[in-house]
Design a protein around this motif. Sequence first.
Motif, PDB file in Angstrom:
ATOM      1  N   GLY A   1       0.808  -1.085  -0.031  1.00 34.52           N
ATOM      2  CA  GLY A   1       0.069   0.020   0.039  1.00 34.52           C
ATOM      3  C   GLY A   1       0.744   1.292  -0.141  1.00 34.52           C
ATOM      4  N   ALA A   2       1.974   0.965   0.137  1.00 36.24           N
ATOM      5  CA  ALA A   2       3.053   2.368   0.186  1.00 36.24           C
ATOM      6  C   ALA A   2       3.082   3.288  -0.963  1.00 36.24           C
ATOM      7  CB  ALA A   2       4.420   1.828   0.336  1.00 36.24           C
ATOM      8  N   TYR A   3       2.555   2.670  -2.327  1.00 36.04           N
ATOM      9  CA  TYR A   3       2.507   3.339  -3.543  1.00 36.04           C
ATOM     10  C   TYR A   3       1.272   3.763  -3.838  1.00 36.04           C
ATOM     11  CZ  TYR A   3       7.098   1.369  -3.725  1.00 36.04           C
ATOM     12  OH  TYR A   3       8.386   1.076  -3.733  1.00 36.04           O
ATOM     13  N   ALA A   4       0.115   3.398  -3.257  1.00 38.37           N
ATOM     14  CA  ALA A   4      -1.035   3.468  -3.633  1.00 38.37           C
ATOM     15  C   ALA A   4      -1.658   4.863  -3.833  1.00 38.37           C
ATOM     16  CB  ALA A   4      -2.104   2.805  -2.547  1.00 38.37           C
ATOM     17  N   ARG A   5      -1.337   5.973  -2.778  1.00 36.09           N
ATOM     18  CA  ARG A   5      -1.725   7.153  -2.913  1.00 36.09           C
ATOM     19  C   ARG A   5      -0.823   8.233  -3.864  1.00 36.09           C
ATOM     20  NH1 ARG A   5      -2.332  10.706   2.528  1.00 36.09           N
ATOM     21  NH2 ARG A   5      -4.185   9.222   2.490  1.00 36.09           N
ATOM     22  N   SER A   6       0.289   7.653  -4.092  1.00 33.23           N
ATOM     23  CA  SER A   6       1.131   8.477  -5.101  1.00 33.23           C
ATOM     24  C   SER A   6       0.453   8.129  -6.415  1.00 33.23           C
ATOM     25  CB  SER A   6       2.617   8.024  -4.844  1.00 33.23           C
ATOM     26  OG  SER A   6       3.559   8.625  -5.827  1.00 33.23           O
ATOM     27  N   LEU A   7       0.495   6.767  -6.424  1.00 26.76           N
ATOM     28  CA  LEU A   7      -0.096   6.274  -8.149  1.00 26.76           C
ATOM     29  C   LEU A   7      -1.499   6.960  -8.389  1.00 26.76           C
ATOM     30  CD1 LEU A   7       0.891   2.342  -7.957  1.00 26.76           C
ATOM     31  CD2 LEU A   7       2.004   4.553  -9.183  1.00 26.76           C
ATOM     32  N   LYS A   8      -2.243   6.911  -7.400  1.00 29.08           N
ATOM     33  CA  LYS A   8      -3.716   7.491  -7.642  1.00 29.08           C
ATOM     34  C   LYS A   8      -3.651   9.121  -7.990  1.00 29.08           C
ATOM     35  CE  LYS A   8      -8.173   8.182  -5.445  1.00 29.08           C
ATOM     36  NZ  LYS A   8      -9.025   7.845  -4.373  1.00 29.08           N
ATOM     37  N   GLY A   9      -2.805   9.682  -7.218  1.00 28.56           N
ATOM     38  CA  GLY A   9      -2.433  11.315  -7.354  1.00 28.56           C
ATOM     39  C   GLY A   9      -2.066  11.576  -8.648  1.00 28.56           C
ATOM     40  N   LEU A  10      -0.966  10.596  -9.202  1.00 32.86           N
ATOM     41  CA  LEU A  10      -0.579  10.828 -10.582  1.00 32.86           C
ATOM     42  C   LEU A  10      -1.572  10.511 -11.472  1.00 32.86           C
ATOM     43  CD1 LEU A  10       2.854   8.826 -10.081  1.00 32.86           C
ATOM     44  CD2 LEU A  10       2.748  11.615 -10.694  1.00 32.86           C
ATOM     45  N   ALA A  11      -2.229   9.651 -11.433  1.00 36.83           N
ATOM     46  CA  ALA A  11      -3.447   9.212 -12.509  1.00 36.83           C
ATOM     47  C   ALA A  11      -4.343  10.309 -12.519  1.00 36.83           C
ATOM     48  CB  ALA A  11      -3.981   7.881 -12.143  1.00 36.83           C
ATOM     49  N   THR A  12      -4.837  10.839 -11.431  1.00 34.51           N
ATOM     50  CA  THR A  12      -5.643  11.971 -10.980  1.00 34.51           C
ATOM     51  C   THR A  12      -5.119  13.202 -11.855  1.00 34.51           C
ATOM     52  OG1 THR A  12      -6.608  11.279  -9.064  1.00 34.51           O
ATOM     53  CG2 THR A  12      -7.020  13.617  -9.685  1.00 34.51           C
TER      54      THR A  12
ATOM     55  N   LEU B   1       8.545   1.676   5.270  1.00 31.90           N
ATOM     56  CA  LEU B   1       8.365   2.386   4.450  1.00 31.90           C
ATOM     57  C   LEU B   1       6.808   2.241   4.192  1.00 31.90           C
ATOM     58  CD1 LEU B   1      10.948   2.863   1.860  1.00 31.90           C
ATOM     59  CD2 LEU B   1      10.735   4.267   3.683  1.00 31.90           C
ATOM     60  N   SER B   2       5.692   3.187   4.819  1.00 37.44           N
ATOM     61  CA  SER B   2       4.287   3.076   4.533  1.00 37.44           C
ATOM     62  C   SER B   2       3.514   3.812   3.586  1.00 37.44           C
ATOM     63  CB  SER B   2       3.636   2.996   6.006  1.00 37.44           C
ATOM     64  OG  SER B   2       3.767   4.368   6.540  1.00 37.44           O
ATOM     65  N   GLU B   3       4.118   4.936   3.219  1.00 34.20           N
ATOM     66  CA  GLU B   3       3.694   5.697   2.291  1.00 34.20           C
ATOM     67  C   GLU B   3       4.989   6.560   1.513  1.00 34.20           C
ATOM     68  OE1 GLU B   3       0.885   9.469   1.182  1.00 34.20           O
ATOM     69  OE2 GLU B   3       0.918   8.658   3.236  1.00 34.20           O
ATOM     70  N   VAL B   4       5.025   6.367   0.319  1.00 38.78           N
ATOM     71  CA  VAL B   4       6.071   7.071  -0.486  1.00 38.78           C
ATOM     72  C   VAL B   4       5.603   7.844  -1.553  1.00 38.78           C
ATOM     73  CG1 VAL B   4       7.955   5.399   0.245  1.00 38.78           C
ATOM     74  CG2 VAL B   4       6.610   5.005  -2.031  1.00 38.78           C
ATOM     75  N   ASP B   5       6.277   9.167  -2.038  1.00 40.60           N
ATOM     76  CA  ASP B   5       5.869   9.742  -3.225  1.00 40.60           C
ATOM     77  C   ASP B   5       6.700   9.010  -4.470  1.00 40.60           C
ATOM     78  OD1 ASP B   5       4.903  11.544  -5.106  1.00 40.60           O
ATOM     79  OD2 ASP B   5       5.951  13.207  -4.223  1.00 40.60           O
ATOM     80  N   LEU B   6       6.380   8.273  -5.438  1.00 39.52           N
ATOM     81  CA  LEU B   6       7.069   7.746  -6.227  1.00 39.52           C
ATOM     82  C   LEU B   6       7.371   8.734  -7.575  1.00 39.52           C
ATOM     83  CD1 LEU B   6       8.490   5.011  -7.334  1.00 39.52           C
ATOM     84  CD2 LEU B   6       6.381   4.569  -8.459  1.00 39.52           C
ATOM     85  N   TRP B   7       8.531   8.874  -7.780  1.00 39.81           N
ATOM     86  CA  TRP B   7       8.813   9.815  -8.842  1.00 39.81           C
ATOM     87  C   TRP B   7       9.242   9.322 -10.172  1.00 39.81           C
ATOM     88  CZ3 TRP B   7      12.022  14.573  -6.759  1.00 39.81           C
ATOM     89  CH2 TRP B   7      11.362  15.141  -5.761  1.00 39.81           C
ATOM     90  N   GLU B   8      10.051   8.113 -10.085  1.00 36.96           N
ATOM     91  CA  GLU B   8      10.703   7.698 -11.260  1.00 36.96           C
ATOM     92  C   GLU B   8      11.016   5.952 -10.785  1.00 36.96           C
ATOM     93  OE1 GLU B   8      14.087   6.886 -11.774  1.00 36.96           O
ATOM     94  OE2 GLU B   8      15.083   7.895  -9.983  1.00 36.96           O
ATOM     95  N   VAL B   9      11.155   5.591 -11.874  1.00 38.31           N
ATOM     96  CA  VAL B   9      11.863   3.957 -12.041  1.00 38.31           C
ATOM     97  C   VAL B   9      12.760   3.916 -13.210  1.00 38.31           C
ATOM     98  CG1 VAL B   9      11.156   1.388 -12.313  1.00 38.31           C
ATOM     99  CG2 VAL B   9       9.457   3.136 -11.114  1.00 38.31           C
ATOM    100  N   SER B  10      13.944   3.765 -12.657  1.00 32.50           N
ATOM    101  CA  SER B  10      15.120   3.587 -13.524  1.00 32.50           C
ATOM    102  C   SER B  10      15.505   2.267 -13.922  1.00 32.50           C
ATOM    103  CB  SER B  10      16.256   4.320 -13.062  1.00 32.50           C
ATOM    104  OG  SER B  10      15.946   5.740 -13.068  1.00 32.50           O
TER     105      SER B  10
END
Length: 187
Positions: free
Chosen positions: A48-59, A136-145
């Motif tokens: 669940g650590a990425y959920a909010r970040s992924l949702k925010g990016l999609a929005t 890490l329970s929540e992260v703001d994902l910026w990039e995957v390299s």
Amino acid sequence: MLEFSPSGLEVKFCRFDEALTVSDGHVIEGYASLFDACDQGGDVVQKGAYARSLKGLATQGRRVKMLWQHDPAQPIGVWDELHEDGRGLWVKGRILDAVEKGREAAALIGAGAIDGLSIGYRTIRASKSDKGQRLLSEVDLWEVSLVTFPMLPQARVGTRQANEAKGDVLHELATVFQDARRKLAAR
């Protein structure tokens, strides 16, 4: 390995215990992060650590960036799909052959010279475990390299092209046997 960029972005290197695959020389997919696995830096990403970040990016209609070796000046493709499942953060994207580094990355993955993915993120919420690990329970994902040295060295990356080539050889062999059977049956 945990690194910090001048902007304060945290960078984690990670390999996979299941293969990152390359198909058609350009489409890649695999796990960029595994839940509940302690990396060499002592961090454990929780489900669940990425959920909010992924949702925010999609929005916002934005995407997580695909970079070469965490260099923001070298985007090499696009991530078309990112989602959390029970195992981790799964990614699927396209390396762009119109970009010089993209062509190089595809060739290096195909040859087995590059075998890792790494995430770049900012920690939003974390705690310490009784083992001293950072959870890490929540992260703001910026990039995957795509990277040379991922964080989980016991994991490996494979290519779908290599598997398809093996399949082609087996298909050709099966065809030879079928032809031989038909010739023997015709006698």
